[in-house]
Design an enzyme around this catalytic site. Structure first.
Site, mmCIF file in Angstrom:
data_model
loop_
_atom_site.group_PDB
_atom_site.id
_atom_site.type_symbol
_atom_site.label_atom_id
_atom_site.label_comp_id
_atom_site.label_asym_id
_atom_site.label_seq_id
_atom_site.Cartn_x
_atom_site.Cartn_y
_atom_site.Cartn_z
ATOM 1 N N ASP A 225 0.834 -1.203 0.000
ATOM 2 C CA ASP A 225 0.000 0.000 0.000
ATOM 3 C C ASP A 225 0.870 1.254 0.000
ATOM 4 O O ASP A 225 1.715 1.435 0.871
ATOM 5 C CB ASP A 225 -0.896 -0.012 1.239
ATOM 6 C CG ASP A 225 -1.843 1.169 1.285
ATOM 7 O OD1 ASP A 225 -2.861 1.139 0.561
ATOM 8 O OD2 ASP A 225 -1.568 2.125 2.040
ATOM 9 N N TYR B 214 3.412 9.924 -0.928
ATOM 10 C CA TYR B 214 4.378 9.367 0.016
ATOM 11 C C TYR B 214 5.810 9.629 -0.443
ATOM 12 O O TYR B 214 6.191 9.294 -1.563
ATOM 13 C CB TYR B 214 4.170 7.862 0.188
ATOM 14 C CG TYR B 214 2.955 7.478 1.003
ATOM 15 C CD1 TYR B 214 2.183 8.431 1.673
ATOM 16 C CD2 TYR B 214 2.571 6.149 1.111
ATOM 17 C CE1 TYR B 214 1.072 8.067 2.411
ATOM 18 C CE2 TYR B 214 1.462 5.771 1.861
ATOM 19 C CZ TYR B 214 0.716 6.740 2.501
ATOM 20 O OH TYR B 214 -0.393 6.381 3.236
ATOM 21 N N ASP C 103 -10.129 7.315 5.584
ATOM 22 C CA ASP C 103 -10.349 8.479 6.442
ATOM 23 C C ASP C 103 -11.552 9.319 6.027
ATOM 24 O O ASP C 103 -11.437 10.505 5.702
ATOM 25 C CB ASP C 103 -9.082 9.347 6.463
ATOM 26 C CG ASP C 103 -7.880 8.568 6.976
ATOM 27 O OD1 ASP C 103 -8.083 7.599 7.720
ATOM 28 O OD2 ASP C 103 -6.750 8.913 6.629
ATOM 29 N N GLN D 275 -9.978 2.306 4.791
ATOM 30 C CA GLN D 275 -8.683 2.447 5.451
ATOM 31 C C GLN D 275 -8.791 3.527 6.529
ATOM 32 O O GLN D 275 -9.157 4.666 6.238
ATOM 33 C CB GLN D 275 -7.588 2.805 4.441
ATOM 34 C CG GLN D 275 -6.196 2.727 5.023
ATOM 35 C CD GLN D 275 -5.099 2.768 3.979
ATOM 36 O OE1 GLN D 275 -4.024 3.318 4.220
ATOM 37 N NE2 GLN D 275 -5.345 2.186 2.814
ATOM 38 N N VAL E 216 14.559 -4.001 7.904
ATOM 39 C CA VAL E 216 13.989 -5.338 7.773
ATOM 40 C C VAL E 216 13.825 -6.004 9.132
ATOM 41 O O VAL E 216 12.908 -6.811 9.327
ATOM 42 C CB VAL E 216 14.866 -6.193 6.832
ATOM 43 C CG1 VAL E 216 16.216 -6.522 7.456
ATOM 44 C CG2 VAL E 216 14.123 -7.449 6.414
ATOM 45 N N GLN F 198 12.858 -4.549 11.891
ATOM 46 C CA GLN F 198 11.599 -4.035 12.422
ATOM 47 C C GLN F 198 10.425 -4.765 11.790
ATOM 48 O O GLN F 198 9.450 -5.120 12.466
ATOM 49 C CB GLN F 198 11.508 -2.535 12.172
ATOM 50 C CG GLN F 198 10.276 -1.871 12.750
ATOM 51 C CD GLN F 198 10.207 -0.389 12.409
ATOM 52 O OE1 GLN F 198 11.057 0.144 11.693
ATOM 53 N NE2 GLN F 198 9.196 0.288 12.919
ATOM 54 N N LEU F 199 10.502 -5.003 10.483
ATOM 55 C CA LEU F 199 9.432 -5.725 9.807
ATOM 56 C C LEU F 199 9.329 -7.152 10.330
ATOM 57 O O LEU F 199 8.229 -7.664 10.563
ATOM 58 C CB LEU F 199 9.677 -5.750 8.300
ATOM 59 C CG LEU F 199 8.595 -6.507 7.515
ATOM 60 C CD1 LEU F 199 7.344 -5.668 7.377
ATOM 61 C CD2 LEU F 199 9.099 -6.944 6.148
ATOM 62 N N ASN G 111 7.422 -7.248 13.491
ATOM 63 C CA ASN G 111 5.990 -7.094 13.255
ATOM 64 C C ASN G 111 5.370 -8.367 12.690
ATOM 65 O O ASN G 111 4.254 -8.751 13.068
ATOM 66 C CB ASN G 111 5.728 -5.928 12.308
ATOM 67 C CG ASN G 111 6.004 -4.582 12.951
ATOM 68 O OD1 ASN G 111 6.108 -4.467 14.163
ATOM 69 N ND2 ASN G 111 6.142 -3.553 12.131
#
Length: 338
Positions: free
Chosen positions: A52, A57, A155, A180, A282, A284-285, A288
């Site tokens: 996404d 961004y 939103d 989302q 990576v 941190q990912l 998760n």
């Protein structure tokens, strides 16, 4: 990784979405291309298939990075991007949900992404100046033209989404299949109207900021995470810090990390909800992704919810209590709504 259908469609989407807001170093909080490649590969290796992004961004770098990283394997992913936010601050028509901005934004995104279609095209924000009829018809035209496969909205208030999908149903247009919204232990407002509405319409809910802007990641309650933060501990309210401490306590009892517990709670709330996970590294990912192996006990979930002090303004328990009064005692023998 398990898969569910995206809204009322046949599209298979993984239970965790990958957010690409960190793809690109503009603004100083993103990741360089090589690290983004490792992040995307690790997500794909875990079975993830939804990426996404948005036209704004990292100033467009996120879409450009994805265009390069998905080269040769684009069809293996469900690619999602968004429009609404301005492409050019000097042009009043370079923002909003009207047909002109949709058309220009979509062409810009397709060029950056190096593809001739996007799987999911999100309306990024509710634009109160554009009639929802115009937006829905323009989105339907993009779908009929083959440049967009499915549409969603981010939103926006529940009444707008409900009106949009009702109009789509009446007029034979493409409805929103996904919603989302921000959702975490620190932000449970969607439980009042948005989540029940989405479940009623059969919509997928992509939950952004499931770690409460990083407050629930453990970096403020444990010395194990030394990742940089945009927040100073003094900026965190006592309430939020207490919730984070409860998350940490549950994590310690289960032998997992705070991030994994916070994500597991979001995942457990509804089958419609898919947390969006993002990372600048990576490692941190990988942390998760570890939430996929966390089975949150009911008692732990109740402790977490009690710590938030939140209760929906129109809870399902109230409906259950008033059903006999409205419909008589026979309603107790009805499976589901009377």
């Amino acid at each position: 990784m398990r898969y569910r259908l995206f809204g009322q469609t046949g599209l298979r989407v993984s239970e965790l979405f990958l957010g690409a807001m960190t793809f690109g170093e503009q603004g100083g909080v993103g990741a360089p291309l090589d690290e983004c490649r490792r992040i995307l590969d690790a997500y794909a290796d875990a079975g993830g298939n939804v990426v996404d992004t948005a036209i704004n961004y990292r100033g467009g770098a996120s879409e450009e990075f994805l265009g390069e990283l998905l080269h040769g394997r684009r069809d293996r992913f469900v690619l999602a991007t968004k429009y609404t936010v301005s492409r050019d601050g000097t042009d009043p028509n370079a923002a909003g949900n009207h047909r002109k901005n949709l058309t220009s934004s979509l062409e810009t995104s397709l060029r950056r992404l190096g593809t001739d279609y996007v799987d999911i095209y999100w309306v990024h924000l509710w634009d109160r100046h554009t009639p929802i009829e115009e937006t829905m018809r323009a989105l339907d035209d993009a779908v009929r033209g083959g440049k967009v496969l499915y549409v969603g909205i981010s939103d926006a208030p529940a009444w707008i989404v409900s009106r949009a999908n009702t109009l789509a149903e009446w007029r034979g247009w493409t409805p929103f299949a996904g919603l989302q919204v921000p959702y975490s232990l620190l932000n449970r407002d969607i439980e009042n109207e948005l989540l029940p509405m989405a479940e009623s319409f059969g919509m997928t809910v992509a939950a952004w900021s499931p770690l409460g802007g990083g407050v629930l990641s453990g970096k403020y309650t444990s010395g194990a995470n030394d990742a940089p933060s945009r927040l100073d501990p003094g900026q965190i309210s006592e309430h939020d810090l207490n919730v984070a401490k409860t998350v940490q306590a549950v994590a310690d009892e289960l032998g997992v990390t705070s991030s994994q517990v916070a994500l597991a709670w979001v995942r457990s709330r509804s089958r419609a909800v898919h947390p969006i996970i993002g990372a600048r590294a990576v490692e941190q990912l990988a942390d998760n992704l570890g939430t996929l192996g966390v089975d949150l006990p009911d008692e732990a979930a109740r402790r977490l919810e009690d710590a938030t002090g939140f209760s929906p303004t129109f809870p399902s328990s109230f409906i259950a209590q008033t059903s006999p009064w409205v419909f008589g005692d026979a309603s107790r023998r009805v499976d589901g709504r009377p």
